[in-house]
Design a protein around this motif. Structure first.
Motif, short mmCIF file in Angstrom:
data_model
loop_
_atom_site.label_atom_id
_atom_site.label_comp_id
_atom_site.label_asym_id
_atom_site.label_seq_id
_atom_site.Cartn_x
_atom_site.Cartn_y
_atom_site.Cartn_z
N TYR A 420 3.36 -24.25 -20.13
CA TYR A 420 2.01 -24.55 -19.67
C TYR A 420 1.42 -23.28 -19.04
CZ TYR A 420 -1.80 -26.49 -16.89
OH TYR A 420 -3.02 -26.73 -16.34
N GLY A 421 0.20 -22.96 -19.42
CA GLY A 421 -0.45 -21.77 -18.88
C GLY A 421 0.02 -20.49 -19.53
N ALA A 422 0.59 -20.57 -20.75
CA ALA A 422 1.03 -19.36 -21.45
C ALA A 422 -0.12 -18.37 -21.60
CB ALA A 422 1.58 -19.74 -22.82
N GLN A 423 0.18 -17.10 -21.40
CA GLN A 423 -0.86 -16.05 -21.42
C GLN A 423 -1.09 -15.60 -22.87
OE1 GLN A 423 0.17 -13.04 -18.33
NE2 GLN A 423 1.65 -14.58 -17.66
N GLU A 424 -2.29 -15.85 -23.38
CA GLU A 424 -2.61 -15.59 -24.79
C GLU A 424 -3.87 -14.75 -24.95
OE1 GLU A 424 -0.71 -19.73 -26.57
OE2 GLU A 424 -2.82 -19.72 -25.94
N ASN A 425 -4.19 -13.96 -23.92
CA ASN A 425 -5.45 -13.22 -23.89
C ASN A 425 -5.61 -12.28 -25.06
OD1 ASN A 425 -4.06 -13.51 -21.07
ND2 ASN A 425 -6.25 -13.83 -20.70
N ASP A 426 -4.55 -11.58 -25.47
CA ASP A 426 -4.66 -10.61 -26.56
C ASP A 426 -4.93 -11.31 -27.89
OD1 ASP A 426 -2.16 -11.73 -26.18
OD2 ASP A 426 -1.03 -9.95 -26.71
N PHE A 427 -4.26 -12.44 -28.14
CA PHE A 427 -4.48 -13.15 -29.40
C PHE A 427 -5.92 -13.65 -29.48
CE2 PHE A 427 -0.11 -14.71 -27.94
CZ PHE A 427 0.50 -13.52 -28.28
N LEU A 428 -6.41 -14.20 -28.36
CA LEU A 428 -7.76 -14.76 -28.34
C LEU A 428 -8.81 -13.66 -28.46
CD1 LEU A 428 -7.11 -17.37 -25.52
CD2 LEU A 428 -7.65 -17.90 -27.91
N TYR A 429 -8.55 -12.52 -27.82
CA TYR A 429 -9.50 -11.40 -27.94
C TYR A 429 -9.61 -10.94 -29.39
CZ TYR A 429 -11.25 -6.63 -27.86
OH TYR A 429 -11.97 -5.48 -28.13
N TYR A 435 -13.78 -13.26 -35.80
CA TYR A 435 -14.96 -14.12 -35.97
C TYR A 435 -16.25 -13.30 -35.90
CZ TYR A 435 -12.29 -18.47 -35.67
OH TYR A 435 -11.44 -19.52 -35.94
N ASP A 436 -16.28 -12.34 -34.98
CA ASP A 436 -17.47 -11.51 -34.84
C ASP A 436 -17.73 -10.69 -36.09
OD1 ASP A 436 -19.62 -10.46 -33.12
OD2 ASP A 436 -18.49 -8.58 -33.20
N ALA A 437 -16.65 -10.20 -36.71
CA ALA A 437 -16.79 -9.35 -37.90
C ALA A 437 -17.34 -10.12 -39.10
CB ALA A 437 -15.44 -8.73 -38.26
N VAL A 438 -17.11 -11.44 -39.14
CA VAL A 438 -17.61 -12.24 -40.28
C VAL A 438 -18.87 -13.01 -39.91
CG1 VAL A 438 -15.35 -12.43 -41.34
CG2 VAL A 438 -16.07 -14.17 -39.70
N LYS A 443 -18.28 -18.67 -32.42
CA LYS A 443 -16.83 -18.78 -32.37
C LYS A 443 -16.21 -17.57 -31.67
CE LYS A 443 -14.32 -21.33 -34.26
NZ LYS A 443 -13.56 -22.49 -33.73
N ALA A 444 -16.80 -16.40 -31.94
CA ALA A 444 -16.30 -15.18 -31.30
C ALA A 444 -16.46 -15.27 -29.79
CB ALA A 444 -17.04 -13.96 -31.84
N ARG A 445 -17.64 -15.72 -29.35
CA ARG A 445 -17.89 -15.83 -27.92
C ARG A 445 -16.95 -16.85 -27.28
NH1 ARG A 445 -21.85 -13.99 -24.85
NH2 ARG A 445 -22.24 -15.01 -22.85
N ALA A 451 -10.38 -15.92 -23.54
CA ALA A 451 -9.51 -14.76 -23.30
C ALA A 451 -9.68 -14.19 -21.90
CB ALA A 451 -9.78 -13.68 -24.33
N THR A 452 -10.74 -14.55 -21.20
CA THR A 452 -10.94 -14.04 -19.84
C THR A 452 -10.14 -14.82 -18.80
OG1 THR A 452 -12.84 -15.47 -19.38
CG2 THR A 452 -13.30 -13.35 -20.45
N LYS A 453 -9.54 -15.93 -19.20
CA LYS A 453 -8.88 -16.81 -18.24
C LYS A 453 -7.41 -16.42 -18.03
CE LYS A 453 -11.86 -20.65 -19.63
NZ LYS A 453 -11.90 -22.01 -20.22
#
Length: 577
Positions: A420-429, A435-438, A443-445, A451-453
């Protein structure tokens, strides 16, 4: 003294040095404090029995039982004394009363057999002994400590008949004295014909040494006797070295292992043990490496030693490609241990063979082990993130998105679930970047917001679930993407400030230190690890703040201190995009 414990300990020391009269006097003296009266009278009674003073022994046992009525060993000895005095009914009564409170009082059960001659009683005792050599040893040593020669030997004879022996069984038998009185220094008090001891020492040398870990004071006596009377035996000093090392008597341990290795240079485990002592206690690293390589090559079927040798290579910063080539010479051994499979996968990641690492990891079912938490999932994610970065660089965003989404899910074969609470900031970023590139800005936002959490305060990365600086760095990057530069710089400054404030701290390990990020076979400097951790934070923080030269300087420092730091590789592939 505040109480009589020091007097009791002095008496024990005198007893094991073969000075029974001096020991007896101090055991009695130790009884002045209630805390040690039970133990003092009991030990005094053993000496009285061994010296044939049965009336004194009975008196001392009765005194001791006032303070510890359920001292099961004292009850068994009381039954033996009463039997020796001819009071068989009284002895039987003692045994029956003892068994009311402890059905596993083996000594009383054996006394009942001696009193009745009933084989069913003996068979029941053997059933309860569970065929374990340590149980037979406990009963026999209780008898031998009181000079009850025939009883001790009979118990060990039963153990041999039942196949419940270890090498120590034969060392005990070999160290028995040729007289039934209390022993001279360094012998157990049981009688044997002259010369019979040597035969037992030779038998002890031929026993399988696996899982034999002597730990009693009586073991020191037996093994020292074996060294003296069978000077060509290599195993006695080996076992004695293990006992002393466990007791942190490192110089004595090393001295005994050196003797064992000299007597039998073909025994691999003694070289392995000497390697540990050389590296961890004497700082002689190259010598330790030579010993460890010798241990493995003496028995190339030992996957445990292969793992430890590879960890020594890792600790001494052997190049990844060389370690990988070495491990791949022994594929069958590697497959026997999850940690070796994982180490090969890690090396594949470190040498840039991400696809092969992913294939090997996905084809293997891992099992949980203490200290392995987070390690398998980390390599599972690393190979996917690195392949995703390559896909992003080549504008294959669909493939990158698929790989990154896999990082958010822990398949069953990893052997552990997601905390619970696993840190996944890099994957989400990185998902947000895809998403932004396509053109999927919403979805990107959404990904960048997520990713800021997470934990924002840097910490000393002692345990696998501590806040990782990489994750805080990616929080900052996500905030930059969202146009919140002030908050982003706050994250980066936290990394820089922590690194500056803690880089020179002296680090100590918590007593209950589990789930550490590294195996602790080969001791390392926690202060050095802290320096690496802080410099890595400084590199991340300065890079986020735009001071790239400073960042790369610290990154190079980390690389010189630890070539196995996977964060460096990940950071370099990120900034190379």
């Amino acid at each position: 003294p505040y109480d009589s414990e020091p007097i009791y300990n002095l008496a024990l020391a005198l007893k094991y040095q073969g000075q029974p009269d001096e020991a007896y006097e101090r055991f009695w003296k130790a009884t002045w404090s209630k805390a040690w009266a039970d133990a003092g009278y009991f030990e005094a009674a053993k000496i009285s029995v061994a010296q044939g003073r049965l009336d004194d022994a009975l008196d001392e046992l009765n005194r001791g039982l006032i303070y510890g009525a359920h001292n099961q060993k004292a009850l068994a000895l009381k039954a033996a004394v009463l039997r020796k005095m001819g009071h068989k009914d009284a002895a039987m009564d003692v045994c029956k009363e003892a068994l009311k409170t402890d059905l596993f009082n083996y000594g009383c059960r054996y006394e009942m057999y001696l009193l009745t001659g009933d084989k069913a009683v003996l068979d029941e005792m053997k059933e309860l002994l569970l065929g374990l050599a340590k149980n037979y040893d406990e009963v026999a040593l209780d008898y031998s400590a009181a000079g009850l020669c025939e009883e001790a030997r009979a118990i060990w004879d039963i153990a041999i008949e039942e196949g419940a022996t270890t090498p120590m069984t034969y060392y005990y038998l070999g160290s028995l004295t040729p007289c039934p009185s209390l022993p001279p220094q360094g012998r157990l008090p049981v009688a044997f014909p002259t010369g019979e001891g040597s035969r037992y020492f030779e038998l002890a040398e031929r026993q399988c040494p696996d899982y034999c870990f002597p730990n009693r004071p009586e073991d020191v006596i037996a093994l020292e006797t074996a060294k003296r009377e069978n000077p060509q035996g290599a195993k006695a000093p080996y076992y004695l070295g293990c006992l002393y090392y466990a007791a942190r008597q490192y110089n004595l341990a090393i001295e005994n292992w050196e003797l064992s290795a000299q007597l039998d240079p073909t025994f691999p485990t003694v070289w392995r043990n000497l390697a540990l002592a050389r590296f961890n206690k004497q700082g002689r690293e190259q010598e330790a490496l030579g010993y460890m390589e010798k241990a493995f090559h003496l028995n190339e079927a030992d996957e445990r030693v292969l793992m430890e040798l590879d960890q020594l290579y890792k600790r001494m910063q052997k190049p990844h490609s060389e370690r990988l080539a070495f491990l791949q010479q022994y594929p069958q051994l590697v497959q026997r241990r999850d940690d070796l499979v994982l180490e090969e996968i890690t090396l594949l990641n470190q040498t840039g063979n991400y696809k092969e690492a992913m294939q090997k990891l996905d084809a293997h079912k891992f099992h949980p082990w203490e200290g392995g938490e987070g390690k398998v999932s980390a390599q599972y994610q690393i190979c996917r993130v690195e392949l995703a970065k390559q896909a992003i660089a080549q504008q294959r965003y669909g493939e990158a998105k698929r790989l990154l989404e896999q990082c958010l899910d822990y398949p069953e074969h990893l052997g552990e679930g997601k905390l619970y609470g696993a840190q996944e900031n890099d994957f989400l970023y990185l998902l947000g970047c895809c998403y932004d590139a396509v053109g999927q800005a919403d979805k990107a936002r959404e990904c960048w917001e997520e990713a800021t959490k997470g934990p924002q305060e840097p910490a000393a990365a002692m345990y696998y679930n501590d806040a990782k600086p990489d994750k805080i760095f990616y929080q900052g990057l996500a905030l930059l993407k969202l146009g919140r530069k002030g908050e982003a710089n706050g994250r980066f400054h936290k990394l820089v400030n922590y690194g500056k404030q803690h880089i020179f701290e002296h680090i100590t390990m918590d007593y209950f230190a589990v789930s550490l990020p590294d195996l602790l076979i080969w001791e390392d400097s926690l202060d050095c690890k802290n320096e690496i951790h802080c410099k890595y934070m400084l590199a991340l923080g300065y890079y986020g703040l735009g001071e790239k030269d400073k960042a790369l300087g610290y990154l190079n420092d980390v690389g010189r201190l630890d070539i196995n730091h996977q964060g460096i590789q990940s950071f370099k592939t990120f900034i190379a995009q």
